[in-house]
Scaffold this motif. Structure first.
Motif, mmCIF file in Angstrom:
data_model
loop_
_atom_site.group_PDB
_atom_site.id
_atom_site.type_symbol
_atom_site.label_atom_id
_atom_site.label_comp_id
_atom_site.label_asym_id
_atom_site.label_seq_id
_atom_site.Cartn_x
_atom_site.Cartn_y
_atom_site.Cartn_z
ATOM 1 N N LEU A 1 -1.928 -2.501 8.915
ATOM 2 C CA LEU A 1 -3.135 -2.388 8.117
ATOM 3 C C LEU A 1 -3.628 -3.790 7.770
ATOM 4 C CD1 LEU A 1 -4.859 -0.170 6.732
ATOM 5 C CD2 LEU A 1 -3.449 -0.500 4.706
ATOM 6 N N HIS B 1 0.858 -1.182 0.000
ATOM 7 C CA HIS B 1 0.000 0.000 0.000
ATOM 8 C C HIS B 1 0.893 1.229 0.000
ATOM 9 C CE1 HIS B 1 0.923 0.526 4.264
ATOM 10 N NE2 HIS B 1 0.634 -0.773 4.428
ATOM 11 N N ASP B 2 0.287 2.393 -0.204
ATOM 12 C CA ASP B 2 1.070 3.627 -0.280
ATOM 13 C C ASP B 2 0.920 4.515 0.954
ATOM 14 O OD1 ASP B 2 -1.529 4.376 -0.703
ATOM 15 O OD2 ASP B 2 -1.147 5.508 -2.541
ATOM 16 N N LEU B 3 0.487 3.944 2.062
ATOM 17 C CA LEU B 3 0.325 4.706 3.294
ATOM 18 C C LEU B 3 1.618 4.740 4.100
ATOM 19 C CD1 LEU B 3 -3.132 3.321 4.464
ATOM 20 C CD2 LEU B 3 -2.673 5.457 3.249
ATOM 21 N N GLN B 4 1.795 5.797 4.849
ATOM 22 C CA GLN B 4 2.915 5.931 5.777
ATOM 23 C C GLN B 4 2.377 5.670 7.185
ATOM 24 O OE1 GLN B 4 6.112 6.563 4.940
ATOM 25 N NE2 GLN B 4 5.535 6.520 2.782
ATOM 26 N N LEU B 5 2.452 4.431 7.618
ATOM 27 C CA LEU B 5 1.927 4.066 8.939
ATOM 28 C C LEU B 5 3.015 4.155 10.004
ATOM 29 C CD1 LEU B 5 -0.122 0.881 8.003
ATOM 30 C CD2 LEU B 5 -0.989 3.189 8.331
ATOM 31 N N GLU C 1 -7.072 -6.154 6.090
ATOM 32 C CA GLU C 1 -8.214 -6.094 5.181
ATOM 33 C C GLU C 1 -9.261 -7.099 5.643
ATOM 34 O OE1 GLU C 1 -8.788 -6.193 0.381
ATOM 35 O OE2 GLU C 1 -7.267 -7.491 1.247
ATOM 36 N N GLU D 1 1.624 0.500 14.133
ATOM 37 C CA GLU D 1 0.339 0.213 13.512
ATOM 38 C C GLU D 1 0.500 -0.708 12.313
ATOM 39 O OE1 GLU D 1 -1.641 3.856 12.537
ATOM 40 O OE2 GLU D 1 -1.893 4.423 14.628
#
Length: 63
Positions: free
Chosen positions: A46, A36-40, A48, A44
């Motif tokens: 992610l 994914h392209d999130l900066q967690l 689904e 944390e």
């Protein structure tokens, strides 16, 4: 932390599941997403879960 199963996709314990914690929060078991392209933040993750899992919890007045 104590978890109470609200709704799950199967009874085996290895499927997407929604839990209520003894802290009054929700915990979600699902497929761990790594692409994914999130900066967690480091603490944390992610996951689904099927939309139908959340719909069922709402429909059954569990949340």
């Amino acid at each position: 932390m104590k978890l109470t199963q609200l709704v799950g996709s199967c009874d085996e314990g290895e499927c997407p599941t929604l839990y209520l914690t003894d802290r009054g929060t929700l915990a979600v078991q699902g497929e761990y997403l790594t692409e994914h392209d999130l900066q967690l933040p480091a603490h944390e993750k992610l996951v689904e879960v099927p939309v139908e899992l959340i719909r069922k919890a709402i429909r059954d007045n569990l949340i």
